[in-house]
Design a protein around this motif. Structure first.
Motif, PDB file in Angstrom:
ATOM      1  N   ARG A   1       2.221   1.706  -3.472  1.00 25.40           N
ATOM      2  CA  ARG A   1       1.186   2.195  -4.384  1.00 25.40           C
ATOM      3  C   ARG A   1       0.901   3.680  -4.165  1.00 25.40           C
ATOM      4  NH1 ARG A   1      -0.466   1.211  -8.856  1.00 25.40           N
ATOM      5  NH2 ARG A   1      -2.546   1.914  -8.423  1.00 25.40           N
ATOM      6  N   ASN A   2       0.877   4.099  -2.915  1.00 24.29           N
ATOM      7  CA  ASN A   2       0.615   5.507  -2.630  1.00 24.29           C
ATOM      8  C   ASN A   2       1.753   6.387  -3.140  1.00 24.29           C
ATOM      9  OD1 ASN A   2      -1.875   5.095  -1.479  1.00 24.29           O
ATOM     10  ND2 ASN A   2      -1.057   4.881   0.584  1.00 24.29           N
TER      11      ASN A   2
ATOM     12  N   ASP B   1      -5.333   0.541 -12.499  1.00 25.21           N
ATOM     13  CA  ASP B   1      -4.985   1.131 -11.206  1.00 25.21           C
ATOM     14  C   ASP B   1      -6.173   1.131 -10.250  1.00 25.21           C
ATOM     15  OD1 ASP B   1      -2.400   1.582 -12.057  1.00 25.21           O
ATOM     16  OD2 ASP B   1      -2.854   3.583 -12.814  1.00 25.21           O
TER      17      ASP B   1
ATOM     18  N   VAL C   1       0.835  -1.205   0.000  1.00 23.59           N
ATOM     19  CA  VAL C   1       0.000   0.000   0.000  1.00 23.59           C
ATOM     20  C   VAL C   1       0.866   1.251   0.000  1.00 23.59           C
ATOM     21  CG1 VAL C   1      -1.634   1.330   1.390  1.00 23.59           C
ATOM     22  CG2 VAL C   1      -2.015  -1.095   1.007  1.00 23.59           C
TER      23      VAL C   1
ATOM     24  N   SER D   1      -7.652  -2.234  -0.940  1.00 22.95           N
ATOM     25  CA  SER D   1      -8.531  -1.749   0.129  1.00 22.95           C
ATOM     26  C   SER D   1      -9.347  -2.895   0.721  1.00 22.95           C
ATOM     27  CB  SER D   1      -9.441  -0.638  -0.375  1.00 22.95           C
ATOM     28  OG  SER D   1     -10.322  -1.125  -1.348  1.00 22.95           O
TER      29      SER D   1
ATOM     30  N   LYS E   1       1.114   6.957  -7.045  1.00 22.65           N
ATOM     31  CA  LYS E   1      -0.075   7.650  -7.518  1.00 22.65           C
ATOM     32  C   LYS E   1       0.251   9.056  -7.987  1.00 22.65           C
ATOM     33  CE  LYS E   1      -3.608   5.332  -4.845  1.00 22.65           C
ATOM     34  NZ  LYS E   1      -4.613   5.495  -3.814  1.00 22.65           N
TER      35      LYS E   1
ATOM     36  N   ASP F   1      -6.197  -0.771  -6.657  1.00 21.41           N
ATOM     37  CA  ASP F   1      -6.516  -0.038  -5.437  1.00 21.41           C
ATOM     38  C   ASP F   1      -7.713  -0.638  -4.710  1.00 21.41           C
ATOM     39  OD1 ASP F   1      -4.405   1.678  -5.822  1.00 21.41           O
ATOM     40  OD2 ASP F   1      -5.618   3.175  -6.875  1.00 21.41           O
TER      41      ASP F   1
END
Length: 71
Positions: free
Chosen positions: A32-33, A48, A29, A56, A36, A52
């Motif tokens: 990925r953040n 994407d 996570v 989540s 972005k 995501d």
């Protein structure tokens, strides 16, 4: 008669995976953040959005609370 005992190498693998899953999930996570793009009006690609949403769901399954929204 055969002695029916558990094989030590196989018995702890599931526990190891379950213990490492939340840590690995947090690392994914965070990565990925960092990837972005922060544009205001651009919509994320379908791939994407799928990634995501899966992340989540995995976070909710592990026990992390989701974002609270106030309207």
């Amino acid at each position: 008669m055969k002695n029916r005992t558990r094989v030590k190498s196989r018995s702890g693998k599931l526990g190891l995976i379950l213990a490492a899953a939340p840590v690995v999930l947090e690392l994914v996570v965070a990565a990925r953040n960092g990837q972005k793009k922060r544009a205001k009006y651009t919509r994320a690609r379908k791939r994407d959005r799928v990634i995501d949403s899966l992340l989540s769901r995995a976070q909710r399954a592990v026990g992390k609370p989701g974002k609270r929204r106030f309207f």
